[in-house]
Design a protein around this motif. Structure first.
Motif, PDB file in Angstrom:
ATOM      1  N   LEU A   6    -121.845  10.870  16.053  1.00  0.00           N
ATOM      2  CA  LEU A   6    -122.095  12.223  16.557  1.00  0.00           C
ATOM      3  C   LEU A   6    -123.591  12.486  16.718  1.00  0.00           C
ATOM      4  CD1 LEU A   6    -119.475  14.331  14.546  1.00  0.00           C
ATOM      5  CD2 LEU A   6    -119.366  13.641  16.950  1.00  0.00           C
ATOM      6  N   VAL A   7    -124.380  12.025  15.766  1.00  0.00           N
ATOM      7  CA  VAL A   7    -125.832  12.206  15.853  1.00  0.00           C
ATOM      8  C   VAL A   7    -126.385  11.463  17.061  1.00  0.00           C
ATOM      9  CG1 VAL A   7    -128.033  11.680  14.729  1.00  0.00           C
ATOM     10  CG2 VAL A   7    -126.149  12.632  13.396  1.00  0.00           C
ATOM     11  N   VAL A   8    -125.917  10.240  17.280  1.00  0.00           N
ATOM     12  CA  VAL A   8    -126.370   9.466  18.438  1.00  0.00           C
ATOM     13  C   VAL A   8    -126.017  10.179  19.738  1.00  0.00           C
ATOM     14  CG1 VAL A   8    -126.010   7.325  19.734  1.00  0.00           C
ATOM     15  CG2 VAL A   8    -126.322   7.252  17.248  1.00  0.00           C
ATOM     16  N   VAL A   9    -124.810  10.729  19.822  1.00  0.00           N
ATOM     17  CA  VAL A   9    -124.388  11.465  21.015  1.00  0.00           C
ATOM     18  C   VAL A   9    -125.308  12.659  21.265  1.00  0.00           C
ATOM     19  CG1 VAL A   9    -122.572  12.934  21.984  1.00  0.00           C
ATOM     20  CG2 VAL A   9    -121.983  10.750  20.920  1.00  0.00           C
ATOM     21  N   VAL A  10    -125.633  13.392  20.199  1.00  0.00           N
ATOM     22  CA  VAL A  10    -126.503  14.561  20.336  1.00  0.00           C
ATOM     23  C   VAL A  10    -127.893  14.156  20.816  1.00  0.00           C
ATOM     24  CG1 VAL A  10    -127.695  16.375  19.062  1.00  0.00           C
ATOM     25  CG2 VAL A  10    -125.288  15.973  18.650  1.00  0.00           C
ATOM     26  N   LEU A  11    -128.461  13.114  20.226  1.00  0.00           N
ATOM     27  CA  LEU A  11    -129.810  12.686  20.596  1.00  0.00           C
ATOM     28  C   LEU A  11    -129.856  12.213  22.045  1.00  0.00           C
ATOM     29  CD1 LEU A  11    -130.862  10.789  17.338  1.00  0.00           C
ATOM     30  CD2 LEU A  11    -131.350  13.157  17.990  1.00  0.00           C
ATOM     31  N   ILE A  12    -128.815  11.520  22.481  1.00  0.00           N
ATOM     32  CA  ILE A  12    -128.748  11.092  23.885  1.00  0.00           C
ATOM     33  C   ILE A  12    -128.644  12.310  24.798  1.00  0.00           C
ATOM     34  CG2 ILE A  12    -127.309   9.908  25.592  1.00  0.00           C
ATOM     35  CD1 ILE A  12    -126.635   7.855  23.428  1.00  0.00           C
ATOM     36  N   ALA A  13    -127.876  13.311  24.380  1.00  0.00           N
ATOM     37  CA  ALA A  13    -127.733  14.531  25.181  1.00  0.00           C
ATOM     38  C   ALA A  13    -129.080  15.229  25.333  1.00  0.00           C
ATOM     39  CB  ALA A  13    -126.715  15.468  24.536  1.00  0.00           C
ATOM     40  N   PHE A  14    -129.833  15.344  24.242  1.00  0.00           N
ATOM     41  CA  PHE A  14    -131.137  15.997  24.312  1.00  0.00           C
ATOM     42  C   PHE A  14    -132.084  15.230  25.239  1.00  0.00           C
ATOM     43  CE2 PHE A  14    -130.566  17.898  19.795  1.00  0.00           C
ATOM     44  CZ  PHE A  14    -129.775  18.908  20.331  1.00  0.00           C
ATOM     45  N   ALA A  15    -132.093  13.910  25.114  1.00  0.00           N
ATOM     46  CA  ALA A  15    -132.950  13.099  25.977  1.00  0.00           C
ATOM     47  C   ALA A  15    -132.496  13.184  27.435  1.00  0.00           C
ATOM     48  CB  ALA A  15    -132.946  11.648  25.499  1.00  0.00           C
ATOM     49  N   ALA A  16    -131.186  13.298  27.642  1.00  0.00           N
ATOM     50  CA  ALA A  16    -130.649  13.369  29.009  1.00  0.00           C
ATOM     51  C   ALA A  16    -131.140  14.606  29.737  1.00  0.00           C
ATOM     52  CB  ALA A  16    -129.122  13.356  28.969  1.00  0.00           C
ATOM     53  N   ASN A  17    -131.440  15.679  29.015  1.00  0.00           N
ATOM     54  CA  ASN A  17    -131.955  16.876  29.674  1.00  0.00           C
ATOM     55  C   ASN A  17    -133.224  16.573  30.467  1.00  0.00           C
ATOM     56  OD1 ASN A  17    -130.085  18.945  29.017  1.00  0.00           O
ATOM     57  ND2 ASN A  17    -130.890  19.024  26.935  1.00  0.00           N
TER      58      ASN A  17
END
Length: 284
Positions: A6-17
């Motif tokens: 879940l943490v990895v998914v969140v960090l990728i989402a933030f970077a994807a912005n």
């Protein structure tokens, strides 16, 4: 394992912005404020749907948070007219963390010598990026816009600390931010072109990588140690740099690599011993 995923998914989402915004405004030619307004609106809708009709209460900080969120969204989109995805993420992250550090010092929160050294190193890293060397410099307008975005996000995060229901607070601030962004549109030259690809990216950046990404972050945050949450966020600009190189063909110059090492290394030195309280997301 589930928490790590879940943490990895969140960090990728933030970077994807960073990647989505860069493509939307620089690739598809969308007006930055239009992209930002759509992102905020999509995020508000996604968060309100997530709340399943729950009535939102009012707090004075919601209004102030909405203004800070608008500054972040506007500066973030404007900056990506000229900055690469990874470069922008690094400037944003460095600005946010330095602003948080300044607030901690101002509040007399017992900042030690090691923390001062760490933040001095991080500041030196930003200087490596921003100070012209050999005639090569980051676009000053883009850098200033991203620094404004970082300050906006720092204020937004500080206002949201201690919220009893972080998802509801975030939804309220996104909803209140929508009219602010709409009022700002005429001042920025109007709506401009609306390419389908740019529209799609703005909606994804708002509903998925912002709205749902923030909601997921606030869900996993209580399960993380404070220092783990702080250090995990160091991965966001690194992911953005890698994505910029791999997906957008952005160069990873020795100067950029050195600046990234200084900024992230300095922040790591500063945040681990301090054992920061939870400060919300890294901002993206």
């Amino acid at each position: 394992m589930r928490l790590l995923l879940l943490v990895v998914v969140v960090l990728i989402a933030f970077a994807a912005n960073s990647v989505l915004t860069r493509i939307g405004v620089a690739g598809y030619g969308m007006q930055p404020m239009t992209f930002a307004a759509l992102r905020v609106a999509a995020g508000a809708v996604a968060l309100l749907v997530l709340l399943r009709g729950r009535i939102l209460g009012w707090r004075w900080a919601y209004g102030a948070g909405a203004v800070a969120l608008a500054i972040y969204m506007a500066g973030f989109s404007i900056a990506y007219l000229s900055l690469g995805a990874g470069l922008g993420a690094l400037i944003l992250f460095g600005t946010v963390q330095l602003a948080m550090f300044a607030v901690a010092v101002g509040r007399g929160q017992g900042v030690g010598a090691l923390q001062w050294v760490g933040m001095a190193v991080a500041l030196a890293g930003l200087a490596v990026l921003l100070v012209p060397v050999g005639g090569v410099a980051v676009d000053p307008a883009g850098a200033l816009a991203m620094m404004a975005a970082g300050l906006g996000w720092a204020v937004y995060t500080l206002l949201g600390r201690g919220a009893a229901d972080a998802t509801a607070a975030t939804a309220a601030q996104f909803a209140l931010c929508v009219p602010i962004m709409l009022l700002a549109l005429p001042l920025s030259g109007g709506v401009g072109p609306l390419p389908p690809g740019g529209l799609a990216l703005a909606l994804v950046a708002g509903a998925v990588t912002s709205g749902l990404g923030y909601a997921l972050w606030y869900r996993v945050l209580p399960e993380l140690a404070v220092t783990t949450a702080a250090v995990a966020q160091l991965a966001v600009p690194v992911i953005a740099v890698i994505a910029g190189v791999a997906l957008l063909g952005e160069p990873l110059t020795p100067r950029m690599a050195a600046a990234m090492a200084l900024v992230l290394g300095g922040i790591a030195v500063a945040v681990v011993p301090v054992r920061y309280r939870r400060m919300g997301s890294s901002g993206s």
